[in-house]
Design a protein around this motif. Structure first.
Motif, short mmCIF file in Angstrom:
data_model
loop_
_atom_site.label_atom_id
_atom_site.label_comp_id
_atom_site.label_asym_id
_atom_site.label_seq_id
_atom_site.Cartn_x
_atom_site.Cartn_y
_atom_site.Cartn_z
N ASN A 1 36.27 29.64 27.26
CA ASN A 1 37.24 28.82 26.54
C ASN A 1 36.73 28.46 25.15
O ASN A 1 37.48 28.45 24.17
CB ASN A 1 37.52 27.54 27.33
CG ASN A 1 38.33 27.80 28.59
OD1 ASN A 1 38.98 28.84 28.72
ND2 ASN A 1 38.31 26.86 29.52
N ALA A 2 35.45 28.19 25.07
CA ALA A 2 34.87 27.87 23.77
C ALA A 2 34.93 29.07 22.84
O ALA A 2 35.20 28.93 21.63
CB ALA A 2 33.43 27.41 23.95
N ARG A 3 34.68 30.27 23.40
CA ARG A 3 34.74 31.48 22.59
C ARG A 3 36.17 31.78 22.15
O ARG A 3 36.43 32.19 21.01
CB ARG A 3 34.19 32.67 23.37
CG ARG A 3 34.16 33.96 22.56
CD ARG A 3 33.89 35.18 23.41
NE ARG A 3 33.91 36.38 22.58
CZ ARG A 3 35.01 36.99 22.17
NH1 ARG A 3 36.21 36.50 22.50
NH2 ARG A 3 34.93 38.08 21.42
N TYR B 1 38.67 24.30 14.65
CA TYR B 1 37.96 24.44 15.93
C TYR B 1 37.87 23.07 16.59
O TYR B 1 37.20 22.15 16.09
CB TYR B 1 36.57 25.02 15.70
CG TYR B 1 35.84 25.36 16.99
CD1 TYR B 1 36.25 26.45 17.75
CD2 TYR B 1 34.75 24.61 17.43
CE1 TYR B 1 35.61 26.77 18.93
CE2 TYR B 1 34.10 24.93 18.60
CZ TYR B 1 34.53 26.01 19.36
OH TYR B 1 33.90 26.33 20.53
N THR B 2 38.53 22.92 17.74
CA THR B 2 38.61 21.62 18.41
C THR B 2 38.00 21.60 19.80
O THR B 2 38.08 20.59 20.50
CB THR B 2 40.09 21.19 18.50
OG1 THR B 2 40.84 22.18 19.22
CG2 THR B 2 40.70 21.01 17.11
N ASN B 3 37.39 22.71 20.22
CA ASN B 3 36.80 22.74 21.55
C ASN B 3 35.62 21.77 21.64
O ASN B 3 34.74 21.75 20.78
CB ASN B 3 36.33 24.16 21.88
CG ASN B 3 35.82 24.29 23.30
OD1 ASN B 3 34.64 24.04 23.56
ND2 ASN B 3 36.69 24.70 24.21
N LYS B 4 35.59 20.93 22.71
CA LYS B 4 34.57 19.89 22.85
C LYS B 4 33.26 20.40 23.45
O LYS B 4 32.21 19.77 23.28
CB LYS B 4 35.11 18.76 23.74
CG LYS B 4 36.40 18.12 23.23
CD LYS B 4 36.21 17.48 21.86
CE LYS B 4 37.48 16.78 21.40
NZ LYS B 4 37.33 16.18 20.06
N ASP B 5 33.30 21.53 24.14
CA ASP B 5 32.09 22.03 24.80
C ASP B 5 31.17 22.77 23.86
O ASP B 5 29.95 22.81 24.05
CB ASP B 5 32.48 22.96 25.96
CG ASP B 5 33.02 22.19 27.16
OD1 ASP B 5 32.58 21.04 27.36
OD2 ASP B 5 33.88 22.73 27.87
N GLY B 6 31.74 23.41 22.85
CA GLY B 6 30.93 24.22 21.95
C GLY B 6 29.97 23.38 21.14
O GLY B 6 30.34 22.36 20.56
N PHE C 1 27.61 32.15 23.03
CA PHE C 1 28.83 32.95 22.80
C PHE C 1 28.97 33.21 21.31
O PHE C 1 28.38 32.51 20.47
CB PHE C 1 30.08 32.24 23.35
CG PHE C 1 30.36 30.90 22.73
CD1 PHE C 1 31.11 30.79 21.56
CD2 PHE C 1 29.85 29.74 23.31
CE1 PHE C 1 31.35 29.56 20.99
CE2 PHE C 1 30.10 28.50 22.74
CZ PHE C 1 30.85 28.41 21.57
N SER C 2 29.76 34.24 20.98
CA SER C 2 29.97 34.59 19.57
C SER C 2 31.31 35.32 19.43
O SER C 2 31.88 35.81 20.42
CB SER C 2 28.85 35.49 19.05
OG SER C 2 28.83 36.72 19.75
N SER C 3 31.81 35.41 18.20
CA SER C 3 33.07 36.11 17.93
C SER C 3 33.12 36.43 16.45
O SER C 3 32.31 35.94 15.66
CB SER C 3 34.27 35.25 18.34
OG SER C 3 35.45 36.00 18.25
#
Length: 633
Positions: free
Chosen positions: A51-53, A93-98, A141-143
């Motif tokens: 999900n973070a990716r 970018y709003t993901n809280k886990d990353g 993770f990466s993208s």
């Protein structure tokens, strides 16, 4: 002592456990639950990482597009790309886990063989909840995302309904505003163009025909067959398919007795037209003029079936007296204004054979014949038949064979054409083949569209059908053309779609600019219509109010749309993206146009609108979609 006691008790419990035979299932389940929990925990951690990716990929894609646009519009310099990339990404970018997020940006300048690119890369990790028990406290993770532009250009063809019903419910005004108003489609697309030619737009107003512009009468891709021919040689008026009705006019038996003062031999129910007082006169007459400049001229009026004007007359040239028909009781003398037979004409039976005789006339059509070598040198020739051998119809010679032999200046030279173009000869009405003088079926038929007492391609009428505007980046001229659009005649979506297609073709009649092999082109067609097809080149297909049984106009358009959708570029991708808009404000409402719905490239590109106000929002939606530069990777 306490430790020894605990140890001894534990050892004794272990001995009892090893010898126990009850509750085996519970024991085994207790042992197995540990790896099960481990797998579930790992799945949860990996889901969080994924999900973070995914969130990172979305943010990188959007940031890359925004950077591309900023750089294209000159809002930032190449040196500002890294900082601007970080700014855009942080906002997106709003993901809280990353955690530990790092973003890099690499700009590659364009070359003669490659486009400019922006490569955004991102890395990060999440803190694991379960995998840390297995020695993995974090999951990385990466993208990445790459935009390519500079070699991606846009060409948009607008096929816009200019039929009479567009005057209702404010539709034509709404359409003008949606396309040419402030913030409209033209403004949206022109904002994407940094250099001339990055974006091109063509405008194709259509009704039953399109207006190519009268100045194009010298072009060699125009088919003058219908325009020059008399009503009796109109292939478009013939039957189209087994069992189909024919609306082709024929010469009357007493044709060679028809001359000055005789009653017009045709009516709307017999031939589809009447007679007028001259070759350019719209005043109908019951009797052929017997005096003045056009004495003896038999000039057909507008065709009641095809809604087209004819561009010539038959001229009555006296050739003496004699028998003009024999062998049929249906033969008769033409009548004059008194209701009796024209002077000198009579019918009788001799030796059991019925015949009529009187003054004889030949009837050449006032367009250049094959033998004209003096006049009309720059005009096509008309080879239509204009009479019978020996100026006589007989029971054994019922087919006219004498070919037109007009050798004087044309009464309606092609320079008087007002610009109307109708559907191409089948099957080329449904494809994008380029015209070739070696094959007349690939050429574009001239027409003189006339309906509701108006010659719609004539620029001097109050509600003209505006001319086609080929691909252009002259935004003000495009807006002027759209704002000049007027509601006109009947509906033939296919002819509008055909010319939208032609406007995107290199080497065609509209001279689309050449394409660079190193450049990617987004070719888009947007067609808007507020009604169903009612008429086209073939009057047996529709009368201007409705189609014939089986919807033959739709059938031709459906084939055209299939051919458009089947066209592929050099990479095997669809050549065209098609948006189709139906404006359905009728009461009661028209049914959904299946042919328009199926013509759209995908279901989300078909719009059914039920109010004029939706025209603006729909074009804004399409403009926004087109404004998004395509991601290369």
């Amino acid at each position: 002592m306490l430790g020894s006691a605990i140890f001894n008790r534990g050892r004794a419990a272990a001995r009892r456990f090893s010898k126990a035979k009850d509750g085996n299932v519970a024991v085994i389940f207790t042992l197995a639950i540990l790896p099960i929990f481990a797998f579930i925990g790992a799945a949860i951690d990996y889901t969080r990482a994924n999900n973070a990716r995914t969130a990172m990929q979305s943010a990188l894609d959007s940031a890359a597009l925004m950077l591309s646009k900023d750089l294209t519009m000159g809002n930032i310099t190449a040196a500002q790309i890294p900082s601007k990339a970080q700014s855009y990404f942080s906002a997106l970018y709003t993901n809280k886990d990353g955690q530990g997020i790092s973003v890099s940006a690499t700009y590659t300048t364009p070359t003669s063989s490659a486009a400019a690119t922006i490569l955004l890369g991102g890395t990060g990790f999440i803190k694991s909840d379960f995998m840390q028990l297995a020695g993995f406290p974090t999951l990385n993770f990466s993208s990445s995302s790459t935009t390519t532009w500079g070699n991606v250009k846009m060409r948009v063809a607008l096929a816009l309904d200019n039929t009479g019903s567009m005057s209702q419910n404010g539709k034509i005004t709404a359409l003008r505003n949606a396309v040419a108003g402030t913030g409209g489609l033209i403004d949206q697309l022109s904002a994407l163009s940094k250099n001339n030619g990055d974006v091109y737009i063509s405008v194709i107003p259509f009704a039953k025909v399109v207006n190519l512009g009268a100045s194009n009468y010298t072009q060699n891709y125009i088919d003058w067959t219908d325009w020059l021919n008399p009503p009796t040689a109109q292939p478009n008026n013939g039957s189209m398919g087994t069992g189909s009705q024919s609306l082709q006019a024929t010469l009357p038996m007493n044709w060679h007795a028809v001359g000055p003062g005789a009653r017009c031999p045709w009516t709307n129910s017999n031939g589809g037209f009447t007679c007028t007082k001259g070759p350019t006169n719209s005043s109908n007459t019951t009797y052929i003029p017997s005096s003045g400049t056009y004495s003896g001229y038999i000039c057909p009026s507008v065709d009641y079936n095809s809604h087209s004007l004819y561009n010539g007359c038959w001229v009555s040239t006296s050739v003496g007296t004699g028998v003009f028909c024999t062998g049929s009781s249906s033969c008769s003398c033409p009548t004059d204004s008194t209701g009796g037979a024209v002077s000198g004409c009579s019918c009788s039976t001799k030796n059991g054979v019925y015949s009529c005789s009187g003054k004889l006339y030949t009837h050449d059509w006032t367009q250049p014949g094959p033998n004209d070598t003096v006049d009309n040198k720059n005009q096509p020739r008309v080879t239509a038949v204009v009479g019978w051998t020996n100026n006589q119809w007989t029971s054994t010679n019922q087919t006219p064979t004498v070919v037109n032999n007009w050798q004087q200046p044309s009464t309606n030279p092609i320079s008087t054409w007002t610009g109307c173009i109708t559907d191409r000869t089948q099957p080329n009405d449904a494809n994008g083949v380029l015209p070739a003088t070696s094959d007349i079926t690939t050429m574009f038929p001239a027409n003189e569209y006339y309906e509701n007492s108006t010659a719609y391609c004539n620029s001097s009428v109050s509600t003209p059908l505006g001319p086609i505007i080929p691909l252009s980046y002259n935004w003000s001229a495009l807006k002027t053309a759209v704002n000049a659009m007027q509601p006109t005649g009947g509906t033939d979506q296919s002819v509008g779609l055909a010319w939208a297609w032609q406007s995107l073709l290199v080497g065609g009649p509209l001279n689309a600019p050449a394409e660079d092999s190193n450049t990617t082109y987004n070719r888009v067609i947007i067609i808007l219509s507020d009604g169903l097809n009612t008429e086209d080149r073939w009057p047996v297909y529709g009368d201007g109010s409705s189609q014939a049984s089986g919807n033959p106009i739709d059938a031709r358009q459906a084939l055209q749309c299939q051919n458009l959708q089947a066209a592929k570029d050099s990479n095997g991708a669809p050549m065209y993206t098609i948006y189709a808009i139906q404006v359905n404000t009728s009461t009661p409402a028209d049914p959904t146009s299946t042919v328009l719905q199926n013509c759209a490239s995908s279901p989300d590109k078909f719009y059914m609108l039920t109010s004029s106000t939706q025209i603006l929002t729909t074009f804004n939606t399409i403009g926004t979609a087109l404004s998004k530069l395509r991601l290369a990777k």
